[in-house]
Design a protein around this motif. Structure first.
Motif, PDB file in Angstrom:
ATOM      1  N   PRO A 285      -8.582  12.633  -6.012  1.00 51.03           N
ATOM      2  CA  PRO A 285      -8.648  13.569  -4.762  1.00 51.03           C
ATOM      3  C   PRO A 285      -7.437  13.519  -3.913  1.00 51.03           C
ATOM      4  N   GLN A 286      -6.134  12.435  -4.030  1.00 56.26           N
ATOM      5  CA  GLN A 286      -5.223  12.334  -3.216  1.00 56.26           C
ATOM      6  C   GLN A 286      -3.876  13.260  -4.106  1.00 56.26           C
TER       7      GLN A 286
ATOM      8  N   PRO B 257       0.840  -1.177  -0.017  1.00 61.79           N
ATOM      9  CA  PRO B 257      -0.047  -0.113   0.045  1.00 61.79           C
ATOM     10  C   PRO B 257       0.773   1.091  -0.029  1.00 61.79           C
ATOM     11  N   ALA B 258       2.044   1.066   0.516  1.00 58.72           N
ATOM     12  CA  ALA B 258       2.761   2.397   0.556  1.00 58.72           C
ATOM     13  C   ALA B 258       3.420   2.849  -0.799  1.00 58.72           C
ATOM     14  N   VAL B 259       3.184   1.863  -2.105  1.00 61.23           N
ATOM     15  CA  VAL B 259       3.644   2.420  -3.312  1.00 61.23           C
ATOM     16  C   VAL B 259       2.589   2.897  -4.105  1.00 61.23           C
ATOM     17  N   LEU B 260       2.767   4.405  -4.494  1.00 60.46           N
ATOM     18  CA  LEU B 260       1.937   4.892  -5.033  1.00 60.46           C
ATOM     19  C   LEU B 260       1.995   5.090  -6.591  1.00 60.46           C
ATOM     20  N   LEU B 261       1.217   5.735  -7.274  1.00 59.46           N
ATOM     21  CA  LEU B 261       1.312   5.999  -8.749  1.00 59.46           C
ATOM     22  C   LEU B 261       1.258   7.455  -9.280  1.00 59.46           C
TER      23      LEU B 261
ATOM     24  N   ARG C 122      -4.210   5.548  -4.807  1.00 58.62           N
ATOM     25  CA  ARG C 122      -2.876   5.395  -5.176  1.00 58.62           C
ATOM     26  C   ARG C 122      -2.393   6.483  -5.946  1.00 58.62           C
ATOM     27  N   VAL C 123      -3.113   7.329  -6.694  1.00 66.07           N
ATOM     28  CA  VAL C 123      -2.803   8.462  -7.649  1.00 66.07           C
ATOM     29  C   VAL C 123      -2.452   9.568  -6.799  1.00 66.07           C
TER      30      VAL C 123
END
Length: 249
Positions: A216-217, A152-156, A180-181
């Protein structure tokens, strides 16, 4: 959601950087940019780019680097020195996505890199091209199959243009992966493989504002041109004018 900050991916002006790093960065700052997305490949050759970024009052919150099937140990100290908070793997070629096992291998490599990055207070993210959308496994795109296997720590960092070229609706895909984005590449054009036809943001076929709203992130929107038929600095300036208007003062 408004665009919170805006960078230029320096790959867009790579030919100018080959000739004059300080002058190119000064020109980027003169357009109005306050931050850039830079690459480990250039930083690993010396301090000139880092110094030019600082001398022009810019930051580089994201840095791109190869993180799959390479020694990542030299990458993270440079990212810390640069002041980046996230290191982004931007290119795992098409031929490495040919099976579920291959996707799992990429995920394992990114997860391991993220664990090392965390020791430096850094995060890791993955950036797509079109082929991760064209490959499909168990009814999902290879990009989504990758996300299923990532820590879950790896983002996009989603390149919305390449999502469209890969045959997917970028608004829908960004919405599905919105947790993730955290980064978006925002370029425009007629949605094809002819990079020279890419256009300034807002002048092509992509629904740029809807794509941004679907994330939204989102922390950073990144202007990029893989190629351009005219003056790339003029195109970058037009993209900046269009997108910077969406960044709150």
């Amino acid at each position: 959601m408004p665009l919170s900050s805006l960078s230029l991916q320096l790959y867009s002006v790579r030919h100018a950087l080959d000739e004059d790093i300080p002058g190119t960065i000064a020109r980027v700052a003169g357009i109005g940019f306050r931050q850039v997305e830079s690459s480990y490949k250039i930083h690993s050759k010396g301090r000139e780019l880092r110094d030019a970024i600082r001398d022009n009052g810019l930051t580089s919150p994201t840095m791109t680097a190869s993180l799959v099937d390479v020694d990542v140990d030299p990458v993270f100290p440079i990212a810390v020195d640069l002041g980046a908070h996230t290191v982004i793997e931007t290119f795992v070629p098409d031929q490495f996505w040919g099976s579920v096992d291959a996707v799992q291998h990429i995920a394992d490599q990114l997860n391991a890199a993220a664990a090392k990055a965390a020791d430096f207070g850094l995060r890791v993210a993955y950036h797509n091209h079109w082929w991760e959308l064209e490959h499909r496994y168990d009814g999902k795109t290879a990009l989504e199959a990758l996300v299923d296997r990532l820590d879950p720590a790896v983002l996009l960092e989603v390149d919305a243009y390449w999502v469209a070229v890969g045959g997917q609706d970028p608004v829908d895909l960004v919405g599905r992966l919105s947790d993730r984005v955290h980064f978006l590449h925002l370029k425009d054009g007629p949605v094809n493989h002819d990079n020279s036809q890419q256009r300034p943001a807002g002048q092509g076929d992509l629904p740029i504002e809807a794509i941004i709203a679907a994330a939204p992130q989102l922390e950073v929107g990144v202007i990029e041109f893989d190629d351009y038929a005219g003056d790339v600095f003029d195109a970058v300036a037009q993209s900046f004018a269009y997108l910077d208007a969406q960044v709150p003062a």
